[in-house]
Design a protein around this motif. Structure first.
Motif, short mmCIF file in Angstrom:
data_model
loop_
_atom_site.label_atom_id
_atom_site.label_comp_id
_atom_site.label_asym_id
_atom_site.label_seq_id
_atom_site.Cartn_x
_atom_site.Cartn_y
_atom_site.Cartn_z
N VAL A 1 0.87 -1.18 0.00
CA VAL A 1 0.00 0.00 0.00
C VAL A 1 0.90 1.23 0.00
O VAL A 1 1.72 1.42 0.91
N THR A 2 0.79 2.06 -1.01
CA THR A 2 1.79 3.11 -1.23
C THR A 2 1.44 4.46 -0.62
O THR A 2 2.32 5.30 -0.43
N SER A 3 0.15 4.71 -0.34
CA SER A 3 -0.25 6.03 0.12
C SER A 3 -1.65 5.95 0.73
O SER A 3 -2.32 4.90 0.65
N GLU A 4 -2.10 7.05 1.31
CA GLU A 4 -3.47 7.10 1.83
C GLU A 4 -4.49 6.90 0.70
O GLU A 4 -5.50 6.21 0.88
N GLU A 5 -4.23 7.51 -0.43
CA GLU A 5 -5.13 7.36 -1.57
C GLU A 5 -5.18 5.91 -2.04
O GLU A 5 -6.25 5.38 -2.35
N ASP A 6 -4.02 5.27 -2.09
CA ASP A 6 -3.97 3.86 -2.48
C ASP A 6 -4.73 3.01 -1.46
O ASP A 6 -5.47 2.10 -1.83
N ALA A 7 -4.56 3.32 -0.18
CA ALA A 7 -5.28 2.58 0.87
C ALA A 7 -6.78 2.75 0.69
O ALA A 7 -7.55 1.79 0.85
N CYS A 8 -7.21 3.95 0.35
CA CYS A 8 -8.64 4.21 0.13
C CYS A 8 -9.17 3.41 -1.05
O CYS A 8 -10.20 2.72 -0.93
N GLN A 9 -8.49 3.45 -2.18
CA GLN A 9 -8.95 2.77 -3.38
C GLN A 9 -8.98 1.25 -3.18
O GLN A 9 -9.94 0.58 -3.58
N ARG A 10 -7.96 0.71 -2.54
CA ARG A 10 -7.89 -0.74 -2.36
C ARG A 10 -8.91 -1.21 -1.32
O ARG A 10 -9.41 -2.34 -1.40
N THR A 11 -9.22 -0.34 -0.38
CA THR A 11 -10.28 -0.67 0.59
C THR A 11 -11.63 -0.71 -0.11
O THR A 11 -12.45 -1.61 0.14
N MET A 12 -11.89 0.25 -0.99
CA MET A 12 -13.16 0.25 -1.72
C MET A 12 -13.31 -1.01 -2.57
O MET A 12 -14.39 -1.58 -2.65
N GLU A 13 -12.21 -1.46 -3.18
CA GLU A 13 -12.25 -2.71 -3.95
C GLU A 13 -12.55 -3.89 -3.03
O GLU A 13 -13.36 -4.77 -3.36
N LEU A 14 -11.89 -3.91 -1.87
CA LEU A 14 -12.09 -5.01 -0.92
C LEU A 14 -13.53 -5.04 -0.41
O LEU A 14 -14.12 -6.12 -0.24
N MET A 15 -14.12 -3.89 -0.19
CA MET A 15 -15.47 -3.82 0.35
C MET A 15 -16.53 -4.27 -0.65
O MET A 15 -17.65 -4.59 -0.28
N LYS A 16 -16.17 -4.34 -1.94
CA LYS A 16 -17.11 -4.80 -2.96
C LYS A 16 -17.30 -6.32 -2.93
O LYS A 16 -18.27 -6.84 -3.47
N SER A 17 -16.35 -7.02 -2.29
CA SER A 17 -16.40 -8.48 -2.28
C SER A 17 -17.60 -8.98 -1.49
O SER A 17 -17.86 -8.51 -0.38
N PRO A 18 -18.33 -9.95 -2.03
CA PRO A 18 -19.47 -10.52 -1.28
C PRO A 18 -19.00 -11.26 -0.03
O PRO A 18 -19.78 -11.49 0.89
N ASP A 19 -17.72 -11.62 -0.03
CA ASP A 19 -17.15 -12.32 1.12
C ASP A 19 -16.15 -11.41 1.83
O ASP A 19 -15.08 -11.86 2.26
N ARG A 20 -16.51 -10.14 1.94
CA ARG A 20 -15.57 -9.16 2.50
C ARG A 20 -15.25 -9.51 3.97
O ARG A 20 -16.05 -10.12 4.68
N PRO A 21 -14.08 -9.06 4.46
CA PRO A 21 -13.70 -9.33 5.85
C PRO A 21 -14.56 -8.53 6.82
O PRO A 21 -15.19 -7.53 6.45
N THR A 22 -14.59 -8.99 8.06
CA THR A 22 -15.29 -8.25 9.10
C THR A 22 -14.33 -7.31 9.84
O THR A 22 -14.78 -6.48 10.63
#
Length: 331
Positions: A215-236
């Motif tokens: 994870v390279t930056s705050e913006e990268d953390a934001c974008q990758r989190t949004m991708e992760l949250m789209k997963s139907p099996d997202r983490p808790t």
């Protein structure tokens, strides 16, 4: 072995100009200083450390080399080291390498010619090959890294500290967890990952973990989190190996229409000052730097007062889990 007069002759200046250029406290024209430093390098000129002590009785100066002052962790490190230095009657010279190994090497060279009594060194990388010639020559303590070199190393026990955070999430009922690493090749990130895996294996046979690397930056953390949250099996829950990613992760969760901790829990690492003011305040692992700073500085001073360089030793400091409001109990 070259002396100061040899350096002066090579650079085409007087010996007194060489002394002023290397002192760091007197003004010398940049072009002249560059000639002197080139002569010093070409001739491998090294002032005697013993002569320094006899001539000056010690400089009462300590060099502190850090990787990046914009990282919120390091101002606190500077604060506590400066406090300990002042208590002992010393002053700090702060050197920010900006993560550049050549800049680190240059700082070591300059601090040597400023006749500092010792150096506190927080490396920017997991290698010290570029500064090995100085280790064992100047009293030194290495902080936040552990290297197999002739110097004392003080470091948080990353495996144990990360294990604390992982066990805390598991004991609160979280079985789907994402781990965020800002640099997979860094020593501390690898140790924290190992600590997470060890803790997980105490409760589960299979590793049901998602590892988000580099994870390279705050913006990268934001974008990758949004991708992760789209997963139907997202983490808790997510565990950040550095609090520097927290703002981006919080933003990504909110932009995904989710809330902390009702929809997803977050734990960090470092307890940098502002995370207790996030909404909700972040649960995180705190370094024991305030408590350890005295031991670190005392270790350096014992070398300074005896005019010796201590051999290799490793001191591992215990982290502390700071519970706030970013983790939901699922059981």
């Amino acid at each position: 072995m070259a002396g100061i007069r040899d350096v002066a002759k090579y650079a085409g200046v007087s010996p007194s100009t060489v002394s002023r250029a290397l002192s760091g406290v007197a003004f010398v024209e940049p072009e002249t200083k560059e000639k002197v430093l080139k002569a010093v390098s070409d001739l491998n000129y090294k002032p005697s450390l013993a002569a320094r002590s006899l001539k000056r009785g010690g400089s009462r100066l300590i060099g502190l080399i850090i990787p990046d002052i914009t990282n919120p962790y390091f101002p606190e490190a500077v604060k506590y080291m400066e406090l300990r230095a002042a208590e002992a009657g010393y002053s700090l010279i702060l050197c920010d390498s900006l993560g550049d190994v050549e800049k680190e090497r240059d700082y070591f060279e300059r601090l040597k010619y400023l006749f500092v009594d010792g150096i506190l060194y927080i490396s920017a990388t997991d290698s010290v090959e570029h500064v090995k010639p100085y280790i064992g020559e100047i009293p030194m303590v290495i902080v936040n890294r552990t290297f197999d070199v002739d110097a004392p190393c003080f470091n948080i026990d990353n495996r144990e500290a990360a294990g604390q955070a992982m066990k805390y999430l598991i004991q609160n009922g979280h079985e789907k967890i994402a781990l965020y690493s800002n640099d997979k090749n860094r020593q501390y990130n690898q140790e924290r990952l190992e600590g997470c895996m060890e803790a997980w294996s105490q409760y589960h046979q299979e590793h049901n973990l998602t590892v988000i690397r580099d994870v390279t930056s705050e913006e990268d953390a934001c974008q990758r989190t949004m991708e992760l949250m789209k997963s139907p099996d997202r983490p808790t829950a997510v565990f950040l190996f550095s609090d520097s990613m927290a703002d981006g992760v919080y933003s990504g969760i909110r932009k995904s229409g989710l809330t902390i901790p009702n929809d997803i829990s977050v734990v960090g690492f470092d307890d940098i000052p502002h995370v207790k003011y996030l909404n909700p305040p972040l649960t995180t692992v705190r370094h024991s730097l305030p408590e350890a700073s005295k031991a670190i500085f005392d270790c350096l001073l014992s070398q300074v007062t005896t005019q010796t360089c201590a051999p290799h030793s490793s001191v591992y400091l215990k982290g502390q889990l700071i519970e706030r409001e970013s983790v939901r109990k699922l059981i």
